[in-house]
Every structure is written in structure tokens, then in C-alpha cells.
Design a protein around this motif. Structure first.
Motif, PDB file in Angstrom:
ATOM      1  N   VAL A 297       0.870  -1.171   0.000  1.00 11.23           N
ATOM      2  CA  VAL A 297       0.000   0.000   0.000  1.00 11.23           C
ATOM      3  C   VAL A 297       0.911   1.227   0.000  1.00 11.23           C
ATOM      4  CG1 VAL A 297      -1.784   1.289   1.228  1.00 11.23           C
ATOM      5  CG2 VAL A 297      -1.817  -1.223   1.239  1.00 11.23           C
ATOM      6  N   GLU A 298       0.837   1.997  -1.055  1.00 12.08           N
ATOM      7  CA  GLU A 298       1.731   3.143  -1.198  1.00 12.08           C
ATOM      8  C   GLU A 298       1.583   4.095  -0.016  1.00 12.08           C
ATOM      9  OE1 GLU A 298       2.794   6.664  -4.461  1.00 12.08           O
ATOM     10  OE2 GLU A 298       1.221   5.193  -4.879  1.00 12.08           O
ATOM     11  N   GLY A 299       2.715   4.410   0.582  1.00 17.20           N
ATOM     12  CA  GLY A 299       2.725   5.348   1.694  1.00 17.20           C
ATOM     13  C   GLY A 299       2.421   4.741   3.036  1.00 17.20           C
ATOM     14  N   VAL A 300       2.159   3.419   3.072  1.00 15.26           N
ATOM     15  CA  VAL A 300       1.837   2.741   4.336  1.00 15.26           C
ATOM     16  C   VAL A 300       2.806   1.581   4.520  1.00 15.26           C
ATOM     17  CG1 VAL A 300       0.084   1.545   5.682  1.00 15.26           C
ATOM     18  CG2 VAL A 300      -0.595   3.357   4.100  1.00 15.26           C
ATOM     19  N   ALA A 301       3.492   1.545   5.644  1.00 13.88           N
ATOM     20  CA  ALA A 301       4.471   0.489   5.896  1.00 13.88           C
ATOM     21  C   ALA A 301       3.779  -0.803   6.285  1.00 13.88           C
ATOM     22  CB  ALA A 301       5.432   0.927   7.007  1.00 13.88           C
ATOM     23  N   GLY A 302       4.538  -1.894   6.216  1.00  9.36           N
ATOM     24  CA  GLY A 302       4.029  -3.174   6.690  1.00  9.36           C
ATOM     25  C   GLY A 302       3.586  -4.087   5.576  1.00  9.36           C
ATOM     26  N   GLU A 303       3.298  -5.331   5.968  1.00 10.69           N
ATOM     27  CA  GLU A 303       2.935  -6.381   5.010  1.00 10.69           C
ATOM     28  C   GLU A 303       1.422  -6.488   4.889  1.00 10.69           C
ATOM     29  OE1 GLU A 303       3.496 -11.211   4.309  1.00 10.69           O
ATOM     30  OE2 GLU A 303       4.398 -10.223   6.055  1.00 10.69           O
TER      31      GLU A 303
ATOM     32  N   ARG B 163      -6.907   0.039  10.148  1.00 12.51           N
ATOM     33  CA  ARG B 163      -6.967  -0.219   8.699  1.00 12.51           C
ATOM     34  C   ARG B 163      -7.723   0.898   7.998  1.00 12.51           C
ATOM     35  NH1 ARG B 163     -11.133  -2.784   5.745  1.00 12.51           N
ATOM     36  NH2 ARG B 163     -10.479  -3.836   3.839  1.00 12.51           N
ATOM     37  N   MET B 164      -8.826   1.337   8.591  1.00 10.71           N
ATOM     38  CA  MET B 164      -9.631   2.416   8.017  1.00 10.71           C
ATOM     39  C   MET B 164      -8.792   3.683   7.843  1.00 10.71           C
ATOM     40  SD  MET B 164     -12.726   4.364   9.981  1.00 10.71           S
ATOM     41  CE  MET B 164     -11.479   5.011  11.116  1.00 10.71           C
ATOM     42  N   ALA B 165      -8.021   4.029   8.873  1.00  9.37           N
ATOM     43  CA  ALA B 165      -7.204   5.242   8.795  1.00  9.37           C
ATOM     44  C   ALA B 165      -6.086   5.087   7.774  1.00  9.37           C
ATOM     45  CB  ALA B 165      -6.626   5.557  10.171  1.00  9.37           C
ATOM     46  N   GLU B 166      -5.482   3.897   7.695  1.00  7.82           N
ATOM     47  CA  GLU B 166      -4.366   3.688   6.781  1.00  7.82           C
ATOM     48  C   GLU B 166      -4.807   3.658   5.320  1.00  7.82           C
ATOM     49  OE1 GLU B 166      -1.280   1.129   9.571  1.00  7.82           O
ATOM     50  OE2 GLU B 166      -2.886   0.073   8.509  1.00  7.82           O
ATOM     51  N   LEU B 167      -5.939   3.041   5.054  1.00  7.85           N
ATOM     52  CA  LEU B 167      -6.388   2.894   3.663  1.00  7.85           C
ATOM     53  C   LEU B 167      -7.205   4.083   3.176  1.00  7.85           C
ATOM     54  CD1 LEU B 167      -7.413  -0.875   3.474  1.00  7.85           C
ATOM     55  CD2 LEU B 167      -5.242   0.172   2.852  1.00  7.85           C
ATOM     56  N   PHE B 168      -7.995   4.675   4.067  1.00  5.64           N
ATOM     57  CA  PHE B 168      -8.925   5.724   3.649  1.00  5.64           C
ATOM     58  C   PHE B 168      -8.557   7.106   4.184  1.00  5.64           C
ATOM     59  CE2 PHE B 168     -11.426   1.783   3.529  1.00  5.64           C
ATOM     60  CZ  PHE B 168     -11.967   1.861   2.265  1.00  5.64           C
ATOM     61  N   GLU B 169      -7.564   7.166   5.086  1.00  6.85           N
ATOM     62  CA  GLU B 169      -7.213   8.433   5.738  1.00  6.85           C
ATOM     63  C   GLU B 169      -8.464   9.086   6.334  1.00  6.85           C
ATOM     64  OE1 GLU B 169      -5.195  10.593   2.655  1.00  6.85           O
ATOM     65  OE2 GLU B 169      -3.279   9.614   3.101  1.00  6.85           O
ATOM     66  N   PHE B 170      -9.225   8.272   7.033  1.00 11.33           N
ATOM     67  CA  PHE B 170     -10.516   8.679   7.580  1.00 11.33           C
ATOM     68  C   PHE B 170     -10.457   8.553   9.090  1.00 11.33           C
ATOM     69  CE2 PHE B 170     -15.074   7.614   8.572  1.00 11.33           C
ATOM     70  CZ  PHE B 170     -15.648   8.790   8.104  1.00 11.33           C
ATOM     71  N   GLU B 171     -10.818   9.607   9.787  1.00 12.47           N
ATOM     72  CA  GLU B 171     -10.824   9.607  11.246  1.00 12.47           C
ATOM     73  C   GLU B 171     -12.242   9.374  11.739  1.00 12.47           C
ATOM     74  OE1 GLU B 171      -9.396  12.408  15.018  1.00 12.47           O
ATOM     75  OE2 GLU B 171      -9.603  13.266  13.008  1.00 12.47           O
ATOM     76  N   TYR B 172     -12.402   8.388  12.615  1.00 16.65           N
ATOM     77  CA  TYR B 172     -13.743   8.085  13.113  1.00 16.65           C
ATOM     78  C   TYR B 172     -13.639   7.352  14.440  1.00 16.65           C
ATOM     79  CZ  TYR B 172     -18.391   6.166  13.655  1.00 16.65           C
ATOM     80  OH  TYR B 172     -19.620   5.849  14.164  1.00 16.65           O
ATOM     81  N   TYR B 173     -14.479   7.763  15.388  1.00 18.38           N
ATOM     82  CA  TYR B 173     -14.628   7.069  16.663  1.00 18.38           C
ATOM     83  C   TYR B 173     -16.112   6.998  16.979  1.00 18.38           C
ATOM     84  CZ  TYR B 173      -9.783   8.667  17.002  1.00 18.38           C
ATOM     85  OH  TYR B 173      -8.469   8.945  16.728  1.00 18.38           O
ATOM     86  N   LEU B 174     -16.518   5.912  17.605  1.00 17.97           N
ATOM     87  CA  LEU B 174     -17.891   5.804  18.075  1.00 17.97           C
ATOM     88  C   LEU B 174     -17.974   6.551  19.402  1.00 17.97           C
ATOM     89  CD1 LEU B 174     -20.684   4.629  17.584  1.00 17.97           C
ATOM     90  CD2 LEU B 174     -19.929   2.530  18.715  1.00 17.97           C
ATOM     91  N   GLU B 175     -18.811   7.578  19.456  1.00 14.85           N
ATOM     92  CA  GLU B 175     -18.779   8.524  20.570  1.00 14.85           C
ATOM     93  C   GLU B 175     -19.935   8.361  21.553  1.00 14.85           C
ATOM     94  OE1 GLU B 175     -16.577  12.403  18.943  1.00 14.85           O
ATOM     95  OE2 GLU B 175     -18.525  12.086  17.982  1.00 14.85           O
ATOM     96  N   MET B 176     -20.631   7.256  21.513  1.00 18.31           N
ATOM     97  CA  MET B 176     -21.802   7.110  22.374  1.00 18.31           C
ATOM     98  C   MET B 176     -21.436   7.139  23.862  1.00 18.31           C
ATOM     99  SD  MET B 176     -22.865   3.084  22.139  1.00 18.31           S
ATOM    100  CE  MET B 176     -23.075   3.083  20.373  1.00 18.31           C
ATOM    101  N   TYR B 177     -20.200   6.754  24.182  1.00 23.06           N
ATOM    102  CA  TYR B 177     -19.802   6.710  25.585  1.00 23.06           C
ATOM    103  C   TYR B 177     -19.136   8.013  26.047  1.00 23.06           C
ATOM    104  CZ  TYR B 177     -20.712   1.801  24.758  1.00 23.06           C
ATOM    105  OH  TYR B 177     -21.320   0.623  24.419  1.00 23.06           O
TER     106      TYR B 177
END
Length: 353
Positions: free
Chosen positions: A227-233, A264-278
């Protein structure tokens, strides 16, 4: 997107959809709708009825296992390890403790199995608690003897969830629930599960940290990828490569497999998200149960909405844009919100900013 059935061409069969997704995670929160229903609606569209899912479970075409619904035929990938419970080789301290607790309460175990054999399926409240050693925990399971013993008997492959009556799980002997198919040996089953997982994800880490529930890595399944720009296998499912792609807009459950692995979501989509119900309301950025918004092959925002069934309203507090919405994105998202409301039988009400 193709692996997760989020292309323009929608699937039409419920069980086949779950088969392609590998499983549905169950979660009781229904600020908009239960997660499993949202996942299926986002794939099948508004022809999907939650009753169809209940029917598939009652008919045991889908079987509940450890908080997920899986195609019945996939149970053969877990049963060998159930037979080896609490595990092969040297056991961890917690495994020894659980084995010791079950052995100490073997009389209660036999009482539960006898009752299910005679009268199952039954809800847990109708099963005897004859435990001589209570379950000790600092959490909500403290002294929940029958609840915990049932969970461990599932792990042992002795009992299974046979369906539901409302929110109550109905328990029965596993031999009357699980298909009588040849069991995949425990030495082979993890690799087979990795292959199933990669086909449902499309691309995943070869190795990742251990997480509760379903693993997020896939070992040596598929083919290596970079994955371009992302390290690891990384590993990729080759059957999904080099096909034409036509995307669409979709509103996703916070527990959707596309976004459930937040790393994975952040690495592939550059998307920030947290479930904030708590989180306290004042500290939420996107809302109590914000739905990630997909457009084409990008995660573009979050929908802060709540279903007010008493008032007959889908209340939309905000549509948060991670990227500036074009006219096409805005129109597609508005259409999805309207379709969600129609499916729920509610009217869209947009709250003032």
C-alpha cells in the motif's frame, strides 16, 4: 468496495450477502437501527426487511456465534477448536481458571444439558442455576452463573443459540443446531478462516495486534501487496483485482466491516472516526451514533442522525464533511438519508445548525 458489496450493483440474496461478508456483528444499540440491519440495508437496499433476517436465524440458515451471525456451513471451521476447549498445548492462567470453574460446576452443566435435551430451545431464565461456585467478576457478569456457563458451553461446542424470542436468546444442544457436516481439523481451520476473512475484506494486514472477537489479520491468505505510503505487510484477495469498479453512496453502521478496524480504516482511507456514544455530549465531535458516509471509493463524512420512532422522525442533527461535498456528493447523500427514512418508516427532520 467489491469485497464488501458496496458497488453500484447491489446483491439481492440475504444469506448470500452474509456469506460474502463472512459474518454480521450483533449489537443492541439502535439509535438509528440495529447494526446488523443497517449493514444489510446498506447492501440490499430498502427491499431488505429485518423480518427476513429473523427468519434466516430461526430457520438456522444463519447461526449466532460469539456475538456474530454466520452462515451455517461456516460452523465447521470452529468446531474442532471447540472440541479442544480450553485450548491445545500449554494453557494461559485465564484458560486454566475457566476450565477449573466449569469442572467445579459440572453438576450445573449436566442439569442445563438435561433440561435442554428435554425441553429446548429455552431462554436462559428457564435454565437451572445449581452452581456450587459462583462466577466472580468486577463487571456486570458477577454471579451471572448461568449466563457465563452457557457462554463457556458454547466455547466447548455443547450448546448453541437456536434463535431468538424478542431480545432473548434461545439455547439448545449444539448437536441440534449446528449442521452435521465434516469438521475442518483444528490444524487447518485457522488458515481457512483467514481465507474467508480476506475474501470479505479484499485487503488486510498479514499480521496485526490481537483484538477481542474477530481477528483483523489474515496470515498468509491471498497474495502479498504494497500500500503506497503505508508500511508493513499487506495481503490482497487476487480474485477481486482488475475488475471494473462503479461505486455509489452508502450510509454505514459504526460496526460495519469496512470501518470496524479503525487502524486499517485510517491507513487505507485516511478517515478519522470514533464511536462517541460513551463520551459526554459536550465532547462529541460527530454525534452519539454517527454513521460513516461512503461515496464511491472514499469515506467522505459522517451523518449525525437519530430515529425518534415515537414522533415518527429521523432527526438529522448534522452531516459532517471530511472533504468538501460537490453537488453530486451532496445530492447522493441526501438521497441516501431520504431512503433510510423511508426504510425506517420515518420523516426526515433536519435540526437547526
Amino acid at each position: 468496495m467489491r469485497a464488501q458489496l458496496l458497488t453500484r450493483e447491489r446483491p439481492t440474496d440475504l444469506v448470500e450477502t452474509v456469506r460474502r461478508l463472512s459474518f454480521l456483528q450483533l449489537d443492541p444499540i439502535s439509535a438509528v437501527a440495529p447494526s446488523a440491519d443497517l449493514v444489510l440495508w446498506s447492501r440490499l437496499g430498502s427491499t431488505y426487511s429485518p423480518q427476513d433476517l429473523r427468519d434466516a436465524v430461526d430457520e438456522q440458515r444463519l447461526i449466532e456465534l460469539r456475538g456474530t451471525l454466520r452462515p451455517a456451513e461456516d460452523l465447521v471451521l470452529f468446531r474442532a477448536e471447540m472440541a479442544e476447549w480450553p485450548g491445545a498445548g500449554e494453557l494461559a492462567e485465564w484458560q486454566e481458571a475457566r476450565r477449573g470453574w466449569v469442572e467445579a460446576n459440572n453438576g450445573c452443566r449436566e442439569d442445563i444439558l438435561d433440561r435442554l435435551r428435554a425441553d429446548g430451545p429455552l431462554p436462559s431464565r428457564e435454565l437451572p442455576d445449581t452452581c456450587v461456585q459462583p462466577w466472580r467478576s468486577t463487571g456486570w457478569t458477577n454471579s451471572k452463573n448461568v449466563t457465563m456457563l452457557l457462554e463457556l458451553l458454547v466455547a466447548r461446542g455443547e450448546v448453541a443459540v437456536a434463535g431468538r424470542a424478542g431480545r432473548d436468546r434461545l439455547w439448545d444442544l449444539a448437536s441440534r443446531v449446528y449442521p452435521d457436516d465434516p469438521v475442518v481439523p483444528s490444524a487447518e481451520a485457522p488458515a481457512r478462516r483467514n481465507e474467508r476473512r480476506l475474501r470479505s475484506l479484499g485487503i488486510a494486514r498479514a499480521r496485526a495486534r490481537v483484538t477481542p472477537g474477530e481477528p483483523v489479520d489474515v496470515g498468509e491468505a491471498g497474495e502479498p501487496a504494497v500500500v503506497e505510503g503505508v508500511a508493513g505487510e499487506w495481503r490482497v484477495e487476487p480474485s477481486l483485482l482488475d475488475e471494473a469498479f462503479a461505486g455509489r453512496a452508502a450510509l454505514l453502521s459504526p460496526f460495519d466491516r469496512l470501518v470496524h478496524d479503525r487502524t486499517r480504516m485510517a491507513e487505507l482511507f485516511e478517515f478519522e472516526y470514533y464511536l462517541e456514544m460513551y463520551k459526554p455530549a459536550a465532547k462529541r465531535r460527530w454525534g452519539y451514533y454517527a454513521l460513516p458516509i461512503l461515496y464511491g471509493d472514499r469515506l467522505v463524512g459522517k451523518l449525525d442522525a437519530t430515529a425518534d420512532r415515537k414522533e415518527g422522525e429521523l432527526r438529522v442533527a448534522a452531516v459532517h464533511q471530511d472533504v468538501p461535498f460537490t453537488k453530486a456528493i451532496r445530492s447522493a447523500v441526501d438521497d441516501e438519508v431520504a431512503e433510510l427514512a423511508r426504510w425506517l418508516g420515518l420523516e426526515v427532520v433536519r435540526e437547526p445548525a
